[in-house]
Design a protein around this motif. Sequence first.
Motif, PDB file in Angstrom:
ATOM      1  N   MET A  38      94.235 -11.407  -6.176  1.00 19.57           N
ATOM      2  CA  MET A  38      93.228 -10.817  -5.321  1.00 19.57           C
ATOM      3  C   MET A  38      92.747  -9.525  -5.966  1.00 19.57           C
ATOM      4  N   SER A  39      91.461  -9.399  -6.129  1.00 18.97           N
ATOM      5  CA  SER A  39      90.927  -8.199  -6.766  1.00 18.97           C
ATOM      6  C   SER A  39      90.328  -7.275  -5.707  1.00 18.97           C
ATOM      7  N   ARG A  40      90.188  -6.028  -6.082  1.00 22.67           N
ATOM      8  CA  ARG A  40      89.610  -5.024  -5.207  1.00 22.67           C
ATOM      9  C   ARG A  40      88.689  -4.149  -6.039  1.00 22.67           C
ATOM     10  N   GLU A  41      87.830  -3.414  -5.372  1.00 29.26           N
ATOM     11  CA  GLU A  41      86.912  -2.524  -6.068  1.00 29.26           C
ATOM     12  C   GLU A  41      87.658  -1.283  -6.564  1.00 29.26           C
ATOM     13  N   LEU A  42      87.326  -0.840  -7.757  1.00 22.87           N
ATOM     14  CA  LEU A  42      87.950   0.348  -8.320  1.00 22.87           C
ATOM     15  C   LEU A  42      87.406   1.606  -7.642  1.00 22.87           C
ATOM     16  N   THR A  43      88.263   2.601  -7.486  1.00 18.25           N
ATOM     17  CA  THR A  43      87.809   3.877  -6.940  1.00 18.25           C
ATOM     18  C   THR A  43      87.126   4.674  -8.039  1.00 18.25           C
ATOM     19  N   ARG A  44      86.431   5.725  -7.649  1.00 15.70           N
ATOM     20  CA  ARG A  44      85.741   6.573  -8.625  1.00 15.70           C
ATOM     21  C   ARG A  44      86.741   7.210  -9.595  1.00 15.70           C
ATOM     22  N   LYS A  45      87.876   7.652  -9.071  1.00 15.78           N
ATOM     23  CA  LYS A  45      88.895   8.266  -9.935  1.00 15.78           C
ATOM     24  C   LYS A  45      89.442   7.263 -10.941  1.00 15.78           C
ATOM     25  N   GLU A  46      89.642   6.020 -10.515  1.00 15.53           N
ATOM     26  CA  GLU A  46      90.148   4.990 -11.417  1.00 15.53           C
ATOM     27  C   GLU A  46      89.126   4.685 -12.514  1.00 15.53           C
ATOM     28  N   LYS A  47      87.851   4.596 -12.156  1.00 19.25           N
ATOM     29  CA  LYS A  47      86.806   4.351 -13.158  1.00 19.25           C
ATOM     30  C   LYS A  47      86.758   5.488 -14.168  1.00 19.25           C
ATOM     31  N   THR A  48      86.858   6.727 -13.673  1.00 20.19           N
ATOM     32  CA  THR A  48      86.837   7.893 -14.559  1.00 20.19           C
ATOM     33  C   THR A  48      88.042   7.890 -15.483  1.00 20.19           C
ATOM     34  N   ALA A  49      89.219   7.544 -14.946  1.00 23.66           N
ATOM     35  CA  ALA A  49      90.429   7.501 -15.762  1.00 23.66           C
ATOM     36  C   ALA A  49      90.326   6.411 -16.831  1.00 23.66           C
ATOM     37  N   ILE A  50      89.786   5.256 -16.479  1.00 19.54           N
ATOM     38  CA  ILE A  50      89.603   4.164 -17.449  1.00 19.54           C
ATOM     39  C   ILE A  50      88.659   4.609 -18.557  1.00 19.54           C
ATOM     40  N   ARG A  51      87.542   5.207 -18.181  1.00 19.00           N
ATOM     41  CA  ARG A  51      86.567   5.677 -19.179  1.00 19.00           C
ATOM     42  C   ARG A  51      87.216   6.706 -20.120  1.00 19.00           C
ATOM     43  N   SER A  52      87.961   7.624 -19.548  1.00 22.80           N
ATOM     44  CA  SER A  52      88.616   8.657 -20.354  1.00 22.80           C
ATOM     45  C   SER A  52      89.622   8.044 -21.333  1.00 22.80           C
ATOM     46  N   LEU A  53      90.409   7.089 -20.860  1.00 25.96           N
ATOM     47  CA  LEU A  53      91.382   6.429 -21.740  1.00 25.96           C
ATOM     48  C   LEU A  53      90.691   5.666 -22.869  1.00 25.96           C
ATOM     49  N   VAL A  54      89.625   4.941 -22.544  1.00 28.07           N
ATOM     50  CA  VAL A  54      88.929   4.145 -23.556  1.00 28.07           C
ATOM     51  C   VAL A  54      88.313   5.058 -24.614  1.00 28.07           C
ATOM     52  N   VAL A  55      87.606   6.088 -24.181  1.00 29.60           N
ATOM     53  CA  VAL A  55      86.922   6.973 -25.123  1.00 29.60           C
ATOM     54  C   VAL A  55      87.924   7.745 -25.980  1.00 29.60           C
ATOM     55  N   THR A  56      89.051   8.130 -25.394  1.00 26.85           N
ATOM     56  CA  THR A  56      90.017   8.946 -26.117  1.00 26.85           C
ATOM     57  C   THR A  56      90.973   8.131 -26.983  1.00 26.85           C
ATOM     58  N   TRP A  57      91.522   7.029 -26.453  1.00 23.55           N
ATOM     59  CA  TRP A  57      92.635   6.356 -27.110  1.00 23.55           C
ATOM     60  C   TRP A  57      92.372   4.966 -27.660  1.00 23.55           C
ATOM     61  N   CYS A  58      91.315   4.304 -27.259  1.00 24.06           N
ATOM     62  CA  CYS A  58      91.098   2.925 -27.699  1.00 24.06           C
ATOM     63  C   CYS A  58      90.684   2.885 -29.174  1.00 24.06           C
ATOM     64  N   ALA A  59      91.439   2.156 -29.971  1.00 19.06           N
ATOM     65  CA  ALA A  59      91.153   2.052 -31.402  1.00 19.06           C
ATOM     66  C   ALA A  59      89.930   1.174 -31.665  1.00 19.06           C
ATOM     67  N   ASN A  60      89.553   0.337 -30.723  1.00 16.45           N
ATOM     68  CA  ASN A  60      88.408  -0.548 -30.899  1.00 16.45           C
ATOM     69  C   ASN A  60      87.094   0.087 -30.466  1.00 16.45           C
ATOM     70  N   TYR A  61      87.150   1.265 -29.858  1.00 21.52           N
ATOM     71  CA  TYR A  61      85.944   1.891 -29.325  1.00 21.52           C
ATOM     72  C   TYR A  61      85.339   2.853 -30.342  1.00 21.52           C
ATOM     73  N   ASP A  62      84.018   2.765 -30.506  1.00 25.75           N
ATOM     74  CA  ASP A  62      83.270   3.677 -31.358  1.00 25.75           C
ATOM     75  C   ASP A  62      82.066   4.162 -30.555  1.00 25.75           C
ATOM     76  N   ARG A  63      81.852   5.481 -30.539  1.00 27.98           N
ATOM     77  CA  ARG A  63      80.755   6.042 -29.732  1.00 27.98           C
ATOM     78  C   ARG A  63      79.394   5.472 -30.139  1.00 27.98           C
ATOM     79  N   GLU A  64      79.201   5.202 -31.411  1.00 31.63           N
ATOM     80  CA  GLU A  64      77.910   4.731 -31.889  1.00 31.63           C
ATOM     81  C   GLU A  64      77.706   3.232 -31.655  1.00 31.63           C
ATOM     82  N   TYR A  65      78.755   2.433 -31.873  1.00 32.56           N
ATOM     83  CA  TYR A  65      78.608   0.980 -31.821  1.00 32.56           C
ATOM     84  C   TYR A  65      79.184   0.329 -30.569  1.00 32.56           C
ATOM     85  N   GLY A  66      79.991   1.043 -29.799  1.00 32.45           N
ATOM     86  CA  GLY A  66      80.635   0.445 -28.625  1.00 32.45           C
ATOM     87  C   GLY A  66      81.944  -0.200 -29.023  1.00 32.45           C
ATOM     88  N   CYS A  67      82.188  -1.397 -28.536  1.00 32.10           N
ATOM     89  CA  CYS A  67      83.415  -2.125 -28.849  1.00 32.10           C
ATOM     90  C   CYS A  67      83.237  -2.823 -30.196  1.00 32.10           C
TER      91      CYS A  67
END
Length: 122
Positions: free
Chosen positions: A1-30
């Motif tokens: 069962m899925s639920r909608e993410l809260t604003r804080k959860e979305k912000t935390a996900i974005r922060s983790l992806v931009v900071t720590w994801c090795a596959n993420y590049d600001r210019e090209y995306g994933c």
Amino acid sequence: MSRELTRKEKTAIRSLVVTWCANYDREYGCLPLDSDCYMLGKCWTGSYCRYFRESVLPLDPALEVALMSEGPRPDFKICPVCGGPVPPDRRQAYCSAACAKKAHRRQQREYMRKKRGASVDN
């Protein structure tokens, strides 16, 4: 069962992806998908990028528990020492052993101050 993410959860996900994801590049995306990162547009719990779930999400244990648990988001307590999230376990009062140690030292210091102050007055 899925639920909608809260604003804080979305912000935390974005922060983790931009900071720590090795596959993420600001210019090209994933980089493997050669398009926008799937996790940046995430609105519901459910399926996650495998690399994010296995490598990046464990860096934020509170978010990991909130996203991977079924049902409504558990309410986290706040650590009285550092203000970090404490899982909703009835017995755990601090977010880490380091915070528990700091609190114990503070309690012992106050106890000894009171004890010394009482013996000086007599």
